[in-house]
Scaffold this active site. Sequence first.
Site, PDB file in Angstrom:
ATOM      1  N   GLY A  66      11.261  42.249 -13.995  1.00  0.00           N
ATOM      2  CA  GLY A  66      10.518  43.357 -13.293  1.00  0.00           C
ATOM      3  C   GLY A  66      11.149  44.618 -13.016  1.00  0.00           C
ATOM      4  N   ALA A  67      10.727  45.652 -13.324  1.00  0.00           N
ATOM      5  CA  ALA A  67      11.389  46.927 -13.608  1.00  0.00           C
ATOM      6  C   ALA A  67      12.220  47.199 -12.123  1.00  0.00           C
ATOM      7  CB  ALA A  67      10.322  48.161 -13.957  1.00  0.00           C
ATOM      8  N   ARG A 108      19.245  45.435 -20.462  1.00  0.00           N
ATOM      9  CA  ARG A 108      17.771  45.286 -20.840  1.00  0.00           C
ATOM     10  C   ARG A 108      17.219  46.585 -20.912  1.00  0.00           C
ATOM     11  NH1 ARG A 108      13.170  41.587 -18.100  1.00  0.00           N
ATOM     12  NH2 ARG A 108      12.441  41.739 -20.268  1.00  0.00           N
ATOM     13  N   GLN A 211       4.520  34.997 -17.104  1.00  0.00           N
ATOM     14  CA  GLN A 211       4.767  35.849 -15.910  1.00  0.00           C
ATOM     15  C   GLN A 211       3.495  35.573 -15.023  1.00  0.00           C
ATOM     16  OE1 GLN A 211       5.902  36.947 -18.659  1.00  0.00           O
ATOM     17  NE2 GLN A 211       7.713  38.159 -18.402  1.00  0.00           N
ATOM     18  N   ASP A 252       6.988  49.710 -17.153  1.00  0.00           N
ATOM     19  CA  ASP A 252       8.536  49.597 -17.197  1.00  0.00           C
ATOM     20  C   ASP A 252       9.117  50.791 -17.333  1.00  0.00           C
ATOM     21  OD1 ASP A 252       7.396  46.495 -17.867  1.00  0.00           O
ATOM     22  OD2 ASP A 252       9.657  46.582 -17.404  1.00  0.00           O
ATOM     23  N   ASN A 262       4.647  48.736 -20.802  1.00  0.00           N
ATOM     24  CA  ASN A 262       4.599  47.728 -19.834  1.00  0.00           C
ATOM     25  C   ASN A 262       4.564  46.249 -20.693  1.00  0.00           C
ATOM     26  OD1 ASN A 262       4.387  46.719 -17.274  1.00  0.00           O
ATOM     27  ND2 ASN A 262       2.121  45.892 -17.400  1.00  0.00           N
ATOM     28  N   LYS A 263       4.223  45.258 -20.164  1.00  0.00           N
ATOM     29  CA  LYS A 263       4.622  43.864 -20.794  1.00  0.00           C
ATOM     30  C   LYS A 263       3.340  43.977 -22.031  1.00  0.00           C
ATOM     31  CE  LYS A 263       6.589  41.357 -19.952  1.00  0.00           C
ATOM     32  NZ  LYS A 263       7.833  41.053 -20.687  1.00  0.00           N
TER      33      LYS A 263
HETATM   34  O1  MRU Z   1      10.024  41.111 -18.959  1.00  0.00           O
HETATM   35  P1  MRU Z   1       9.810  41.295 -17.393  1.00  0.00           P
HETATM   36  O2  MRU Z   1       9.286  40.223 -16.702  1.00  0.00           O
HETATM   37  O3  MRU Z   1      10.744  42.073 -16.841  1.00  0.00           O
HETATM   38  O4  MRU Z   1       8.525  42.440 -17.627  1.00  0.00           O
HETATM   39  C1  MRU Z   1       7.899  42.866 -16.206  1.00  0.00           C
HETATM   40  C2  MRU Z   1       6.726  43.782 -16.591  1.00  0.00           C
HETATM   41  O5  MRU Z   1       6.312  44.093 -17.664  1.00  0.00           O
HETATM   42  C3  MRU Z   1       6.119  44.422 -15.391  1.00  0.00           C
HETATM   43  O6  MRU Z   1       4.650  44.335 -15.447  1.00  0.00           O
HETATM   44  C4  MRU Z   1       6.728  45.663 -14.954  1.00  0.00           C
HETATM   45  O7  MRU Z   1       8.213  45.411 -14.956  1.00  0.00           O
HETATM   46  C5  MRU Z   1       6.093  46.248 -13.591  1.00  0.00           C
HETATM   47  S1  MRU Z   1       7.051  45.458 -12.463  1.00  0.00           S
HETATM   48  C6  MRU Z   1       6.632  46.203 -10.765  1.00  0.00           C
END
Ligand code: MRU
Length: 361
Positions: A66-67, A108, A211, A252, A262-263
């Site tokens: 998560g960012a 990352r 997730q 992100d 984003n994801k």
């Molecule tokens: O690969 P991840 O689980 O780190 O990806 C997370 C996401 O894409 C979230 O939607 C994003 O970081 C927003 S978190 C507040």
Amino acid sequence: MSEYGITRSGPAFMHDDVNPAVNPILWQDDTLVLLDQRRLPDEVTHVVCRTAAEVEAAIRDMVVRGAPAIGIAAAYGVALAARSWHASGTPDWRDGLAGDIARLRAARPTAVNLMWALDRMSAAIPEGPGDPFPVLAAHARGLHEADLAGNRRMGDFGAALIAPGAGVLTHCNAGALATAGYGTALGVIRSGWRRGVIDAVFATETRPWLQGARLTAFELLADGIDVTLIADGAAAHLMASGRVQWVVTGADRIAANGDTANKIGTYALATLARAHGIRFMVAAPLSTIDRATASGADIPIEHRTADELTHLGGRAVAAPGVHALNPVFDVTPAHLIDALATEKGVVERPDAAAIAALFES
Ligand code: MRU
């Protein structure tokens, strides 16, 4: 995970008002304690990080994800690195610290909160020969606390856009688990649920890492918020049924023109939302906005290993030998975004001018 120490004793949680079961980052006895998100929802266990290398591995391996959460974890990683390099007594300890910061930065690539936090920590390294640890640990804690406070404001700003009786669909986990607490997209949902304007919450599974199924469902249920899980491929069907009025996601990295990484799967949801007349909201702090990146085409997209697709819980679920492509983020063009909720307020139809104005007000 032999490289980590794991504690099951109840650590001292930093924020009394953050549900301990979904508190991803603890700073305890000058040590970083991370909730191991790879093991949720089966086990609530923690990974102890005492060095920058351990923090880097925890970010890369998605113990913490998560960012905003990876930015905060990395900030504490800088404090840990400074402590060991200063204690080593080597005259060029600042060079060693810079090397650790560079390795944390590379853990990352997509979430810019990681780079944002490391830039702030780098700028906070004190001059002079004294131990930099107390200053840097306090600075990391400041970033940690500011994220939580910002999420609460963002949640209220975003929820104010939602009319009573709404069904809301979210993707991935942009919740307490992805931040210092409360969450970004799930902060909007928490605030909207408490105000009574949200009647139904839907969470996508979020293949391949799940997730949504593992983390979003876990943390909303832990807070007593009713949530219904859907397969990623069920989103269009659900939208066509009229049960969703808003899609709310985190981010992100947001480019200067509003394009939002984003994801993986977020772009598909935004496209579907527009096709069904459903509104699409991104909730993210200003630390997710990368003004140095002009548009989404310039955002680096992380690709992870094929086994995340071909295996589930260590068991093969794909034909042996198949090729797999695993980009884990995509970019939603700004024109598909109806609202950007931040800790400074909401921007409707974000574009370069509106985003620039956010930083000026
Ligand atoms: O690969 P991840 O689980 O780190 O990806 C997370 C996401 O894409 C979230 O939607 C994003 O970081 C927003 S978190 C507040």
